[in-house]
Motif scaffolding. Structure first.
Motif, short mmCIF file in Angstrom:
data_model
loop_
_atom_site.label_atom_id
_atom_site.label_comp_id
_atom_site.label_asym_id
_atom_site.label_seq_id
_atom_site.Cartn_x
_atom_site.Cartn_y
_atom_site.Cartn_z
N LEU A 28 0.83 -1.20 0.00
CA LEU A 28 0.00 0.00 0.00
C LEU A 28 0.86 1.26 0.00
O LEU A 28 0.62 2.19 -0.76
CB LEU A 28 -0.93 -0.01 1.22
N SER A 31 2.46 1.79 -3.39
CA SER A 31 1.47 2.27 -4.37
C SER A 31 1.16 3.74 -4.16
O SER A 31 1.13 4.52 -5.12
CB SER A 31 0.18 1.46 -4.25
N ILE A 32 0.96 4.14 -2.92
CA ILE A 32 0.67 5.54 -2.62
C ILE A 32 1.86 6.41 -2.96
O ILE A 32 1.72 7.50 -3.53
CB ILE A 32 0.24 5.70 -1.15
N LEU A 35 2.01 6.79 -6.76
CA LEU A 35 0.96 7.69 -7.23
C LEU A 35 1.30 9.14 -6.92
O LEU A 35 1.09 10.03 -7.75
CB LEU A 35 -0.38 7.31 -6.60
N ALA A 36 1.82 9.40 -5.72
CA ALA A 36 2.21 10.77 -5.36
C ALA A 36 3.35 11.27 -6.26
O ALA A 36 3.35 12.41 -6.71
CB ALA A 36 2.63 10.82 -3.89
#
Length: 51
Positions: A28, A31-32, A35-36
């Protein structure tokens, strides 16, 4: 019936006490983080320096 030996390298986190939740948190977080990063570079959605 053929019995296949499983490798300890398949899912070693299953043998750790907090391994499964730790792996989920790492996935997680990565992934975050990606994306950021993509958003900051302007590759995804609105963001970046130009706009």
């Amino acid at each position: 019936m053929v019995h296949h030996e499983s490798s300890p390298y398949n899912m070693p986190e299953l043998n750790w006490y907090h391994g499964y939740p730790l792996v989920w948190c790492l996935m997680l977080a990565s992934s975050i983080g990606l994306l950021a990063y993509y958003r900051r570079k302007g590759w995804l959605g609105k963001g970046g320096d130009d706009g």
